[in-house]
Motif scaffolding. Structure first.
Motif, PDB file in Angstrom:
ATOM      1  N   LEU A 196       0.837  -1.201   0.000  1.00  0.00           N
ATOM      2  CA  LEU A 196       0.000   0.000   0.000  1.00  0.00           C
ATOM      3  C   LEU A 196       0.872   1.251   0.000  1.00  0.00           C
ATOM      4  O   LEU A 196       0.549   2.243  -0.646  1.00  0.00           O
ATOM      5  CB  LEU A 196      -0.929   0.024   1.216  1.00  0.00           C
ATOM      6  N   LYS A 197       1.960   1.169   0.704  1.00  0.00           N
ATOM      7  CA  LYS A 197       2.875   2.306   0.751  1.00  0.00           C
ATOM      8  C   LYS A 197       3.442   2.574  -0.642  1.00  0.00           C
ATOM      9  O   LYS A 197       3.551   3.715  -1.087  1.00  0.00           O
ATOM     10  CB  LYS A 197       4.000   2.008   1.738  1.00  0.00           C
ATOM     11  N   GLN A 198       3.776   1.481  -1.319  1.00  0.00           N
ATOM     12  CA  GLN A 198       4.268   1.577  -2.692  1.00  0.00           C
ATOM     13  C   GLN A 198       3.240   2.241  -3.605  1.00  0.00           C
ATOM     14  O   GLN A 198       3.548   3.183  -4.326  1.00  0.00           O
ATOM     15  CB  GLN A 198       4.521   0.163  -3.235  1.00  0.00           C
ATOM     16  N   LEU A 199       2.006   1.687  -3.554  1.00  0.00           N
ATOM     17  CA  LEU A 199       0.930   2.217  -4.387  1.00  0.00           C
ATOM     18  C   LEU A 199       0.650   3.681  -4.042  1.00  0.00           C
ATOM     19  O   LEU A 199       0.333   4.488  -4.917  1.00  0.00           O
ATOM     20  CB  LEU A 199      -0.351   1.389  -4.206  1.00  0.00           C
ATOM     21  N   HIS A 200       0.790   3.991  -2.783  1.00  0.00           N
ATOM     22  CA  HIS A 200       0.594   5.363  -2.321  1.00  0.00           C
ATOM     23  C   HIS A 200       1.633   6.280  -2.964  1.00  0.00           C
ATOM     24  O   HIS A 200       1.313   7.330  -3.515  1.00  0.00           O
ATOM     25  CB  HIS A 200       0.705   5.418  -0.791  1.00  0.00           C
ATOM     26  N   ASN A 201       2.876   5.826  -2.907  1.00  0.00           N
ATOM     27  CA  ASN A 201       3.964   6.628  -3.484  1.00  0.00           C
ATOM     28  C   ASN A 201       3.867   6.727  -5.003  1.00  0.00           C
ATOM     29  O   ASN A 201       4.281   7.719  -5.600  1.00  0.00           O
ATOM     30  CB  ASN A 201       5.324   6.039  -3.086  1.00  0.00           C
ATOM     31  N   ASP A 202       3.310   5.687  -5.611  1.00  0.00           N
ATOM     32  CA  ASP A 202       3.125   5.704  -7.059  1.00  0.00           C
ATOM     33  C   ASP A 202       1.914   6.539  -7.472  1.00  0.00           C
ATOM     34  O   ASP A 202       1.610   6.668  -8.656  1.00  0.00           O
ATOM     35  CB  ASP A 202       2.928   4.276  -7.597  1.00  0.00           C
TER      36      ASP A 202
END
Length: 217
Positions: A196-202
């Motif tokens: 989720l953190k990844q998707l958030h940053n993306d």
DNA sequence: ACATTAAGTGATT
DNA sequence: AATCACTTAATGT
């Protein structure tokens, strides 16, 4: 005509009257009954016998497979206009359900007893099409689900899950914890947190405590 | 202020 | 991608 029947007829008019012929509607009104379930309630559990099938009027149902307690996997969601064709076969064969259905959003449905289902299949073309169509669509969703397990990375599965969820909720703002997502996808919370953190940053989602907003739809 | 629950992180397999 | 062990942050009472 009593008031109960009148209500059912009105509810059917919203969606089902456009796909069912008039005589069939009349029969549904006659034998069906309206029932409501609240979010989180279990509609049907694995191993239970089914006596009716639902014609969903509003809300949504989450269909999942469950191994042991706490080990589950969400397959797909059902919403307005859907029925559970799988449950239909369960009814005909008097077999036990192979899936678990949990109310995702407060749901309202007309329940039709199994005895009529069979009869209508031969009697009404629109009913036959409805059931076959539903079965076909569920099969496609199942295949998608299998594809997801076999070929998709967890981050893609997560994104699909969030997209589906936003769709059935008619809202991109989801109230959900990392743990709940992990349970539905049968993975661990830590993994979800990181993805989720990844998707958030993306820029694909915006997530805060207890909330995920789906941006990339 | 304290307890509880949710989320973030490094290290290891 | 899973698990562990621990930290930090948010929220309820």
């Amino acid at each position: 005509m009593n008031t109960q029947e009148k209500i059912i007829r009105e509810k059917l008019a919203d969606y089902f009257s456009t796909i069912f012929e008039k005589k069939l509607i009349d029969e549904i009104v006659e034998v069906g009954f309206l029932d409501k379930f609240r979010q989180g309630e279990t509609l049907v559990d694995i191993g239970e016998n089914m006596t009716h099938i639902p014609l969903i009027l509003s809300g949504a149902v989450k269909i999942l497979r469950q191994e042991r307690e706490g080990d589950e996997l969400v397959l797909y969601f059902l919403e307005k206009g859907d029925t559970c064709a799988i449950s239909f076969i369960n009814c005909i064969n008097r077999k036990k359900s192979i899936f678990k259905g949990v109310i995702e959003n407060d749901m309202e449905a007309i329940f039709v007893p199994v005895d009529q289902i069979d009869e209508w299949l031969a009697k009404y073309k629109t009913w036959r099409y409805f059931i076959i169509d539903s079965y076909h669509f569920r099969l496609i969703e199942m295949v998608e689900s299998i594809d997801g397990l076999a070929f998709m990375k967890m981050n893609e599965r997560l994104l699909k899950y969030l997209g589906d969820k936003a769709k059935i909720n008619h809202d991109v703002n989801l109230e959900i914890t990392h743990q709940q997502i992990a349970d539905d996808l049968n993975t661990s919370r830590v993994v979800i947190t990181r993805l989720l953190k990844q998707l958030h940053n993306d820029g694909k989602v915006y997530s805060t405590r207890n909330k995920v907003k789906v941006l990339d739809i």
